[in-house]
Scaffold this motif. Structure first.
Motif, mmCIF file in Angstrom:
data_model
loop_
_atom_site.group_PDB
_atom_site.id
_atom_site.type_symbol
_atom_site.label_atom_id
_atom_site.label_comp_id
_atom_site.label_asym_id
_atom_site.label_seq_id
_atom_site.Cartn_x
_atom_site.Cartn_y
_atom_site.Cartn_z
ATOM 1 N N GLN A 179 20.916 24.536 8.872
ATOM 2 C CA GLN A 179 21.066 24.687 10.319
ATOM 3 C C GLN A 179 20.588 23.443 11.056
ATOM 4 O O GLN A 179 21.225 22.974 11.995
ATOM 5 C CB GLN A 179 20.284 25.914 10.814
ATOM 6 N N ILE A 180 19.460 22.898 10.615
ATOM 7 C CA ILE A 180 18.920 21.692 11.254
ATOM 8 C C ILE A 180 19.875 20.519 11.061
ATOM 9 O O ILE A 180 20.141 19.748 11.988
ATOM 10 C CB ILE A 180 17.519 21.376 10.707
ATOM 11 N N ALA A 181 20.417 20.386 9.849
ATOM 12 C CA ALA A 181 21.357 19.293 9.592
ATOM 13 C C ALA A 181 22.627 19.449 10.428
ATOM 14 O O ALA A 181 23.179 18.465 10.917
ATOM 15 C CB ALA A 181 21.695 19.237 8.108
ATOM 16 N N ALA A 182 23.083 20.675 10.607
ATOM 17 C CA ALA A 182 24.280 20.902 11.427
ATOM 18 C C ALA A 182 24.004 20.565 12.890
ATOM 19 O O ALA A 182 24.857 19.999 13.576
ATOM 20 C CB ALA A 182 24.741 22.350 11.294
ATOM 21 N N PRO B 34 23.318 16.715 3.238
ATOM 22 C CA PRO B 34 22.196 15.881 3.680
ATOM 23 C C PRO B 34 21.044 15.942 2.674
ATOM 24 O O PRO B 34 20.918 16.894 1.897
ATOM 25 C CB PRO B 34 21.788 16.504 5.015
ATOM 26 N N ASP B 35 20.201 14.912 2.700
ATOM 27 C CA ASP B 35 19.130 14.801 1.710
ATOM 28 C C ASP B 35 18.189 15.993 1.716
ATOM 29 O O ASP B 35 17.802 16.495 0.665
ATOM 30 C CB ASP B 35 18.326 13.515 1.950
ATOM 31 N N GLU B 36 17.800 16.475 2.907
ATOM 32 C CA GLU B 36 16.846 17.586 2.945
ATOM 33 C C GLU B 36 17.455 18.876 2.397
ATOM 34 O O GLU B 36 16.760 19.689 1.796
ATOM 35 C CB GLU B 36 16.288 17.794 4.351
ATOM 36 N N VAL B 37 18.758 19.046 2.549
ATOM 37 C CA VAL B 37 19.414 20.241 2.010
ATOM 38 C C VAL B 37 19.496 20.140 0.482
ATOM 39 O O VAL B 37 19.259 21.118 -0.226
ATOM 40 C CB VAL B 37 20.816 20.431 2.632
ATOM 41 N N ARG B 38 19.808 18.931 -0.012
ATOM 42 C CA ARG B 38 19.881 18.763 -1.469
ATOM 43 C C ARG B 38 18.517 18.968 -2.127
ATOM 44 O O ARG B 38 18.416 19.592 -3.173
ATOM 45 C CB ARG B 38 20.426 17.379 -1.812
ATOM 46 N N THR B 39 17.460 18.438 -1.521
ATOM 47 C CA THR B 39 16.129 18.635 -2.113
ATOM 48 C C THR B 39 15.729 20.098 -2.075
ATOM 49 O O THR B 39 15.108 20.597 -3.020
ATOM 50 C CB THR B 39 15.076 17.776 -1.395
ATOM 51 N N MET C 260 53.110 20.208 -1.882
ATOM 52 C CA MET C 260 51.949 20.017 -2.717
ATOM 53 C C MET C 260 50.763 19.701 -1.819
ATOM 54 O O MET C 260 50.827 18.842 -0.958
ATOM 55 C CB MET C 260 52.220 18.856 -3.676
ATOM 56 N N SER C 261 49.683 20.429 -2.005
ATOM 57 C CA SER C 261 48.509 20.217 -1.158
ATOM 58 C C SER C 261 47.607 19.133 -1.742
ATOM 59 O O SER C 261 47.493 18.973 -2.953
ATOM 60 C CB SER C 261 47.722 21.521 -1.021
ATOM 61 N N VAL C 262 47.002 18.412 -0.868
ATOM 62 C CA VAL C 262 46.100 17.342 -1.261
ATOM 63 C C VAL C 262 44.684 17.891 -1.238
ATOM 64 O O VAL C 262 44.278 18.543 -0.274
ATOM 65 C CB VAL C 262 46.230 16.142 -0.297
ATOM 66 N N ALA C 263 43.949 17.651 -2.300
ATOM 67 C CA ALA C 263 42.575 18.150 -2.367
ATOM 68 C C ALA C 263 41.708 17.373 -1.385
ATOM 69 O O ALA C 263 41.755 16.155 -1.336
ATOM 70 C CB ALA C 263 42.032 18.002 -3.776
ATOM 71 N N ARG C 264 40.934 18.115 -0.600
ATOM 72 C CA ARG C 264 40.033 17.467 0.346
ATOM 73 C C ARG C 264 38.729 17.131 -0.343
ATOM 74 O O ARG C 264 38.234 17.891 -1.170
ATOM 75 C CB ARG C 264 39.738 18.408 1.515
ATOM 76 N N ARG C 265 38.180 15.990 0.004
ATOM 77 C CA ARG C 265 36.877 15.616 -0.544
ATOM 78 C C ARG C 265 35.800 16.368 0.193
ATOM 79 O O ARG C 265 35.826 16.482 1.415
ATOM 80 C CB ARG C 265 36.646 14.120 -0.376
ATOM 81 N N ARG C 266 34.854 16.874 -0.560
ATOM 82 C CA ARG C 266 33.742 17.567 0.063
ATOM 83 C C ARG C 266 32.734 16.553 0.572
ATOM 84 O O ARG C 266 32.474 15.544 -0.065
ATOM 85 C CB ARG C 266 33.075 18.492 -0.943
ATOM 86 N N ARG C 267 32.188 16.854 1.726
ATOM 87 C CA ARG C 267 31.178 15.962 2.272
ATOM 88 C C ARG C 267 29.879 16.110 1.488
ATOM 89 O O ARG C 267 29.563 17.181 0.985
ATOM 90 C CB ARG C 267 30.908 16.293 3.739
ATOM 91 N N ARG C 268 29.135 15.044 1.396
ATOM 92 C CA ARG C 268 27.865 15.071 0.699
ATOM 93 C C ARG C 268 26.843 15.800 1.550
ATOM 94 O O ARG C 268 26.783 15.631 2.770
ATOM 95 C CB ARG C 268 27.410 13.633 0.457
#
Length: 112
Positions: A72-75, A11-16, A1-9
């Motif tokens: 790209q900048i956040a990465a 960054p703020d500038e990408v979300r905006t 059984m595979s465990v679901a990985r949590r997605r990382r949040r």
């Protein structure tokens, strides 16, 4: 059984940037709807609706480019400054390797 990985949040500038892109897309779709209804009704609102739709398409493309650039900048920020290669810092940081103490050099007698 595979465990679901949590997605990382994101960054703020990408979300905006993503929220801005969704708003531009919604604006474009409203302009499309108004332009379609105005063309059926032979209304004078057709010209402003088409202009608004054109601006919405331009704005949506701009926002999509902004999302790509901000990702790209956040990465790059996540990898850290002065990375030697594009993949530097892509793995989880482990313990730093321990330096070995210097060994005293011994002279070996040369065999004749």
């Amino acid at each position: 059984m595979s465990v679901a990985r949590r997605r990382r949040r994101l960054p703020d500038e990408v979300r905006t940037a993503a929220v801005r892109a969704v708003l531009c897309l919604a604006f474009t779709l409203v302009g499309l709807l108004v332009a379609t209804l105005a063309s059926y009704a032979d209304s004078w609102l057709l010209t402003p609706a088409l202009m608004a739709m054109g601006l919405g398409v331009f704005g949506s493309m701009w926002c999509l480019l902004e999302i790509l650039i901000s990702r790209q900048i956040a990465a790059q920020r996540a990898r850290g400054p002065h990375a030697a290669s594009p993949m530097a810092g892509s793995r989880a940081a482990g313990p730093a390797p321990q330096a070995r103490p210097p060994q005293p050099r011994t002279r070996q007698a040369s065999a004749r």
